[in-house]
Scaffold this motif. Structure first.
Motif, PDB file in Angstrom:
ATOM      1  N   GLY A 223      -9.594  -8.152   8.243  1.00 54.41           N
ATOM      2  CA  GLY A 223     -10.545  -8.471   7.175  1.00 54.41           C
ATOM      3  C   GLY A 223     -10.320  -7.586   5.961  1.00 54.41           C
ATOM      4  N   ILE A 224     -11.307  -7.529   5.086  1.00 50.01           N
ATOM      5  CA  ILE A 224     -11.185  -6.693   3.892  1.00 50.01           C
ATOM      6  C   ILE A 224     -12.265  -5.620   3.822  1.00 50.01           C
ATOM      7  N   GLU A 225     -13.223  -5.684   4.770  1.00 48.83           N
ATOM      8  CA  GLU A 225     -14.318  -4.699   4.710  1.00 48.83           C
ATOM      9  C   GLU A 225     -13.884  -3.313   5.145  1.00 48.83           C
ATOM     10  N   LEU A 226     -12.726  -3.222   5.848  1.00 47.07           N
ATOM     11  CA  LEU A 226     -12.238  -1.923   6.297  1.00 47.07           C
ATOM     12  C   LEU A 226     -11.856  -1.007   5.144  1.00 47.07           C
ATOM     13  N   PHE A 227     -11.607  -1.592   3.972  1.00 43.42           N
ATOM     14  CA  PHE A 227     -11.148  -0.801   2.840  1.00 43.42           C
ATOM     15  C   PHE A 227     -12.257   0.051   2.220  1.00 43.42           C
ATOM     16  N   GLY A 228     -13.514  -0.329   2.452  1.00 43.72           N
ATOM     17  CA  GLY A 228     -14.636   0.357   1.803  1.00 43.72           C
ATOM     18  C   GLY A 228     -14.644   1.871   1.960  1.00 43.72           C
ATOM     19  N   PRO A 229     -14.700   2.390   3.218  1.00 43.51           N
ATOM     20  CA  PRO A 229     -14.814   3.835   3.401  1.00 43.51           C
ATOM     21  C   PRO A 229     -13.605   4.630   2.878  1.00 43.51           C
ATOM     22  N   VAL A 230     -12.435   4.013   2.857  1.00 44.32           N
ATOM     23  CA  VAL A 230     -11.224   4.750   2.448  1.00 44.32           C
ATOM     24  C   VAL A 230     -10.615   4.126   1.198  1.00 44.32           C
ATOM     25  N   LEU A 231     -11.477   3.597   0.325  1.00 40.22           N
ATOM     26  CA  LEU A 231     -10.999   2.887  -0.859  1.00 40.22           C
ATOM     27  C   LEU A 231     -10.147   3.775  -1.765  1.00 40.22           C
ATOM     28  N   ALA A 232     -10.565   5.027  -1.947  1.00 46.49           N
ATOM     29  CA  ALA A 232      -9.804   5.944  -2.808  1.00 46.49           C
ATOM     30  C   ALA A 232      -8.410   6.191  -2.244  1.00 46.49           C
ATOM     31  N   TYR A 233      -8.324   6.326  -0.914  1.00 44.76           N
ATOM     32  CA  TYR A 233      -7.026   6.516  -0.253  1.00 44.76           C
ATOM     33  C   TYR A 233      -6.138   5.289  -0.466  1.00 44.76           C
ATOM     34  N   VAL A 234      -6.714   4.094  -0.254  1.00 44.20           N
ATOM     35  CA  VAL A 234      -5.951   2.851  -0.381  1.00 44.20           C
ATOM     36  C   VAL A 234      -5.445   2.670  -1.811  1.00 44.20           C
ATOM     37  N   ILE A 235      -6.336   2.885  -2.793  1.00 42.11           N
ATOM     38  CA  ILE A 235      -5.950   2.708  -4.202  1.00 42.11           C
ATOM     39  C   ILE A 235      -4.848   3.690  -4.582  1.00 42.11           C
ATOM     40  N   THR A 236      -4.990   4.948  -4.162  1.00 45.44           N
ATOM     41  CA  THR A 236      -3.980   5.961  -4.475  1.00 45.44           C
ATOM     42  C   THR A 236      -2.643   5.614  -3.831  1.00 45.44           C
ATOM     43  N   LEU A 237      -2.689   5.178  -2.577  1.00 49.12           N
ATOM     44  CA  LEU A 237      -1.459   4.842  -1.852  1.00 49.12           C
ATOM     45  C   LEU A 237      -0.755   3.651  -2.491  1.00 49.12           C
ATOM     46  N   VAL A 238      -1.500   2.592  -2.773  1.00 42.77           N
ATOM     47  CA  VAL A 238      -0.903   1.402  -3.384  1.00 42.77           C
ATOM     48  C   VAL A 238      -0.331   1.738  -4.764  1.00 42.77           C
ATOM     49  N   ALA A 239      -1.053   2.556  -5.538  1.00 37.19           N
ATOM     50  CA  ALA A 239      -0.567   2.954  -6.868  1.00 37.19           C
ATOM     51  C   ALA A 239       0.738   3.738  -6.756  1.00 37.19           C
ATOM     52  N   ALA A 240       0.813   4.649  -5.788  1.00 44.67           N
ATOM     53  CA  ALA A 240       2.031   5.451  -5.594  1.00 44.67           C
ATOM     54  C   ALA A 240       3.192   4.563  -5.151  1.00 44.67           C
ATOM     55  N   LEU A 241       2.915   3.616  -4.256  1.00 46.23           N
ATOM     56  CA  LEU A 241       3.957   2.695  -3.787  1.00 46.23           C
ATOM     57  C   LEU A 241       4.505   1.852  -4.934  1.00 46.23           C
ATOM     58  N   PHE A 242       3.609   1.300  -5.742  1.00 44.74           N
ATOM     59  CA  PHE A 242       4.044   0.471  -6.868  1.00 44.74           C
ATOM     60  C   PHE A 242       4.762   1.294  -7.934  1.00 44.74           C
ATOM     61  N   LEU A 243       4.316   2.529  -8.148  1.00 53.29           N
ATOM     62  CA  LEU A 243       4.967   3.410  -9.118  1.00 53.29           C
ATOM     63  C   LEU A 243       6.413   3.679  -8.707  1.00 53.29           C
ATOM     64  N   HIS A 244       6.605   3.941  -7.416  1.00 56.81           N
ATOM     65  CA  HIS A 244       7.960   4.199  -6.920  1.00 56.81           C
ATOM     66  C   HIS A 244       8.813   2.932  -6.962  1.00 56.81           C
TER      67      HIS A 244
END
Length: 452
Positions: A223-244
């Motif tokens: 699902g997508i509700e799992l992202f709520g508690p760790v949203l900052a981690y997910v956003i940072t990780l995805v941003a770093a992946l896309f940057l690289h």
């Protein structure tokens, strides 16, 4: 705009890439709907039963190709190079670039995570941290000693790619040293390499269905509700992946090869899609190898070595996850690692990427090594466990793009890239027509079918 391939009749056929994208989108939508419905029957028999079965069959079919494809392709590559010194140069360049990209990846991740600060003020209440076990980090000596197989047959059976590559290269060098006596063996390997590429084509015909089932199962369960508690981690990780992916790797490609990054990224789209859906660098080897050789134009003599080698030791996306996760967990537990701690993380990530396999979930195993080394509680992995599967899909796409970038850079430096193929937007594109038997083959089959 959808990719289309022209047919002799003047019409157009949807490319395999577009079909897979449609399958992925449909699987995502259906998975989210099923997750919202949350029916026990759907979860058990549809997602956990039918979708899981078809998805696993497709991934297993891809894995089935890896060892024989790498063996025959690498033998052809080594004998195609024809000079042991050139082979050593290609291997040396590949290793340096793979270590460089992995080091850059985790450095970018740590810097970005330190700026964003995911995990600050995180509430640990209600988080189940049981059942997370660590793994001891390998020593440098053990990593390199394990490259040499004690039993080549066991290495092939277990799919230990570093050992398979080592043995195959040694065998290829021996074949070269025998000179003219090896002609029959080389021709046999070249034929088997063509056969394996045709088997890849057959398996890929079922890709849209396999990808649909894999994505639908994942989103039904997660699902997508799992992202709520760790949203900052997910956003940072995805941003770093896309940057690289879109900046660092493309800058390296432009600097060291001079090739157009936009053309390159379009050519690698099929492999990236499969990496995303399978979350396994090793399972994606057949597609990556085909994209690098037939779409980008890298000569098989280079790609047959650099692609499987990279799938085994080059894990840029996984290294990025380790960097972001380490900063996240350090902030959660209020631990100040300092410069020395982060340098240790960088070194451990590079070492662990060489010593672990490119299979789904291996990033978490590598993360336990890193956390143990810097003194962070490995129980903290439970915080990111829920979203790891989806993040694993993105970072695997980054991993195989790094493999392709290095392969292209090395090939350009060795003048082993066909620029006509690279600049042709339709080169190597696959449609269902590829499965059709050509006229000459039909005539040959007809001859065998006649009564004698």
């Amino acid at each position: 705009m959808a990719e289309m391939t022209a047919t002799p009749g003047g019409g157009g056929k949807m490319s395999l890439t577009v079909k897979v994208l449609i399958g992925m989108a449909a699987g995502l939508v259906l998975g989210v709907i099923f997750n919202v419905i949350d029916s026990e029957f759907i979860n058990t028999h549809i997602a956990g039963g039918l979708f899981a079965m078809i998805g696993k069959m497709f991934v297993n079919a891809l894995k089935m190709l890896v060892v024989p494809l790498v063996f025959f392709s690498l033998i052809c590559g080594v004998t195609g190079i024809g000079d042991i010194r050139v082979l050593g140069r290609v291997g040396g360049k590949s290793l340096v670039f793979y270590i460089l990209t992995t080091g850059l990846a985790i450095s970018i991740a740590i810097i970005l995570a330190l700026i964003v600060g995911p995990g600050n003020g995180f509430n640990m209440e209600g988080i189940d941290t049981s059942g997370v076990t660590g793994k001891e980090a390998p020593t440098v000596w053990n990593v390199f000693a394990a490259i040499v197989p004690t039993n080549p047959i066991a290495a092939f059976a277990n799919g230990d790619m570093l050992q398979v590559i080592f043995y195959t290269v040694v065998l290829g060098v021996a074949v070269l040293m025998l000179g003219g006596k090896s002609k029959g063996f080389i021709e046999g390997c070249e034929y088997m390499n063509e056969v394996m590429m045709k088997v890849v084509t057959i398996v890929m015909a079922f890709a849209p269905i396999g990808v649909f089932c894999l994505i639908a199962k994942t989103f039904t369960e997660q699902g997508i509700e799992l992202f709520g508690p760790v949203l900052a981690y997910v956003i940072t990780l995805v941003a770093a992946l896309f940057l690289h992916l879109f900046v660092t790797l493309m800058i390296l490609l432009k600097i060291f090869s001079g090739l157009n990054p936009f053309i390159f990224m379009r050519k690698m789209r099929p492999a990236q899609i499969f990496a995303f859906s399978t979350a396994s660098s090793n399972a994606t080897i057949p597609v990556t190898l085909r994209s690098v050789t037939e779409r980008v134009g890298v000569d098989n003599s280079v790609a047959s070595f650099t692609v499987p080698f990279g799938a085994t030791i080059n894990m840029d996306g996984t290294a990025i996850m380790q960097g972001v996760a380490t900063v996240f967990l350090a902030n959660v537990y209020g631990v100040e690692l300092g410069l020395g701690g982060y340098i240790t993380v960088i070194g451990m990530a590079v070492l662990a990427s060489i010593g672990t396999a490119g299979v789904p979930g291996v990033g978490l195993v590598m993360l336990t090594m890193v956390l143990t080394q810097v003194g962070l509680p490995i129980e903290g992995i439970a915080l990111i466990l829920g979203v790891d599967r989806l993040m694993d899909m993105i970072r695997t796409a980054v991993n195989i793009t790094g493999d392709a970038v290095v392969s292209t850079i090395v090939a350009k430096g060795e003048d082993k890239i066909d620029m006509a193929v690279f600049n042709d937007p339709d080169a190597g594109m696959m449609t269902s027509d590829e499965l059709d038997i050509d006229e000459e083959a039909e005539r040959e089959l007809a001859q065998y079918a006649k009564p004698h």
